[in-house]
Design a protein around this motif. Structure first.
Motif, short mmCIF file in Angstrom:
data_model
loop_
_atom_site.label_atom_id
_atom_site.label_comp_id
_atom_site.label_asym_id
_atom_site.label_seq_id
_atom_site.Cartn_x
_atom_site.Cartn_y
_atom_site.Cartn_z
N LYS A 23 2.18 -36.23 1.65
CA LYS A 23 1.45 -35.04 2.11
C LYS A 23 2.21 -34.30 3.21
CE LYS A 23 -2.11 -35.40 -0.54
NZ LYS A 23 -2.26 -34.37 -1.59
N ASP A 24 3.37 -34.80 3.58
CA ASP A 24 4.18 -34.13 4.60
C ASP A 24 5.04 -33.05 3.95
OD1 ASP A 24 3.39 -35.19 6.99
OD2 ASP A 24 4.87 -36.80 7.00
N ASP A 25 5.55 -32.15 4.78
CA ASP A 25 6.40 -31.11 4.21
C ASP A 25 7.88 -31.46 4.30
OD1 ASP A 25 6.53 -30.77 6.90
OD2 ASP A 25 5.55 -28.80 6.92
N ILE A 26 8.16 -32.73 4.51
CA ILE A 26 9.54 -33.22 4.44
C ILE A 26 9.55 -34.47 3.56
CG2 ILE A 26 10.31 -32.32 6.68
CD1 ILE A 26 9.95 -35.36 7.55
N PRO A 27 10.70 -34.81 2.99
CA PRO A 27 10.74 -35.98 2.10
C PRO A 27 10.62 -37.30 2.86
CG PRO A 27 12.64 -34.52 1.77
CD PRO A 27 11.99 -34.10 3.04
N HIS A 28 10.06 -38.28 2.17
CA HIS A 28 9.99 -39.64 2.68
C HIS A 28 10.40 -40.59 1.56
CE1 HIS A 28 8.11 -38.66 6.49
NE2 HIS A 28 7.18 -37.95 5.86
N VAL A 29 10.72 -41.82 1.99
CA VAL A 29 11.09 -42.87 1.03
C VAL A 29 10.17 -44.07 1.25
CG1 VAL A 29 12.90 -44.52 0.37
CG2 VAL A 29 13.49 -42.13 0.85
N VAL A 30 9.77 -44.70 0.18
CA VAL A 30 9.00 -45.95 0.26
C VAL A 30 9.95 -47.06 -0.14
CG1 VAL A 30 7.09 -47.29 -0.71
CG2 VAL A 30 6.80 -44.83 -0.24
N ALA A 31 10.31 -47.92 0.83
CA ALA A 31 11.31 -48.95 0.57
C ALA A 31 10.80 -50.30 1.04
CB ALA A 31 12.62 -48.62 1.27
N SER A 32 10.78 -51.27 0.14
CA SER A 32 10.40 -52.64 0.48
C SER A 32 11.42 -53.21 1.46
CB SER A 32 10.37 -53.47 -0.80
OG SER A 32 10.54 -54.84 -0.52
N THR A 33 10.95 -54.00 2.44
CA THR A 33 11.89 -54.61 3.39
C THR A 33 12.73 -55.69 2.72
OG1 THR A 33 10.18 -56.18 4.07
CG2 THR A 33 10.42 -54.18 5.39
N THR A 34 12.27 -56.18 1.55
CA THR A 34 13.01 -57.22 0.83
C THR A 34 13.76 -56.66 -0.38
OG1 THR A 34 11.10 -57.77 -0.54
CG2 THR A 34 11.34 -59.00 1.50
N GLY A 35 13.68 -55.36 -0.57
CA GLY A 35 14.38 -54.75 -1.70
C GLY A 35 13.63 -54.85 -3.02
N LYS A 36 12.37 -55.28 -2.99
CA LYS A 36 11.61 -55.46 -4.22
C LYS A 36 11.31 -54.13 -4.91
CE LYS A 36 7.79 -58.05 -6.17
NZ LYS A 36 8.46 -58.96 -7.11
N PHE A 37 11.12 -53.09 -4.12
CA PHE A 37 10.90 -51.75 -4.69
C PHE A 37 11.45 -50.71 -3.74
CE2 PHE A 37 7.07 -53.18 -2.47
CZ PHE A 37 6.84 -52.15 -1.56
N LYS A 38 11.88 -49.59 -4.31
CA LYS A 38 12.35 -48.49 -3.47
C LYS A 38 12.24 -47.19 -4.25
CE LYS A 38 16.07 -46.78 -0.57
NZ LYS A 38 17.44 -46.93 -0.09
N SER A 39 11.63 -46.21 -3.62
CA SER A 39 11.48 -44.90 -4.28
C SER A 39 12.74 -44.08 -4.04
CB SER A 39 10.27 -44.17 -3.69
OG SER A 39 10.56 -43.72 -2.38
N ARG A 40 12.84 -42.99 -4.76
CA ARG A 40 13.79 -41.96 -4.36
C ARG A 40 13.14 -41.21 -3.21
NH1 ARG A 40 17.13 -40.11 -8.86
NH2 ARG A 40 17.00 -41.65 -10.53
N ALA A 41 13.81 -40.22 -2.65
CA ALA A 41 13.17 -39.37 -1.66
C ALA A 41 11.99 -38.67 -2.34
CB ALA A 41 14.15 -38.35 -1.11
#
Ligand SMILES: [Cu+2]
Length: 107
Positions: A55-73
């Motif tokens: 919902k922000d007007d800038i990109p964010h990434v969702v990244a697991s601390t263990t590398g299990k999942f990671k989104s693009r921006a």
């Protein structure tokens, strides 16, 4: 006769009650808003798909601390989804803004 009607009403309401879901499903969406994951911690059943919505007007990434999942921006109004099939605690952060952290607890 009156007793029969009362019984019929009770029975009807019992049936209606039985068809009502026992409890509302927990929220499975996480909003990314104002540099925060909301809710920051979410507890779900195994097999739940969590969808993050930016919902922000800038990109964010969702990244697991263990590398299990990671989104693009994830751009504004963009989403990322991941299905949690194994119980555990999954911590994640935004790799662009590492102070943004969140946690998924899978039962
Ligand atoms: Cu970010």
């Amino acid at each position: 006769m009156r007793v029969l009607m009362v019984l019929a009403v009770l029975l009807a309401s019992a049936v209606a009650f039985a068809q009502t879901p026992v409890a509302a499903q927990p929220a499975t969406a996480v909003a990314i808003d104002n540099f925060m994951f909301s809710p920051m911690t979410i507890e779900v059943e195994r097999g739940t798909t969590i969808t993050w919505v930016n919902k922000d007007d800038i990109p964010h990434v969702v990244a697991s601390t263990t590398g299990k999942f990671k989104s693009r921006a994830i751009d504004t109004d963009g989403t990322f989804a991941f299905t949690f099939t194994e119980p555990g605690t999954y911590e994640y952060y935004c790799s662009i803004h590492p102070k943004m952290v969140g946690k998924i607890v899978v039962k």
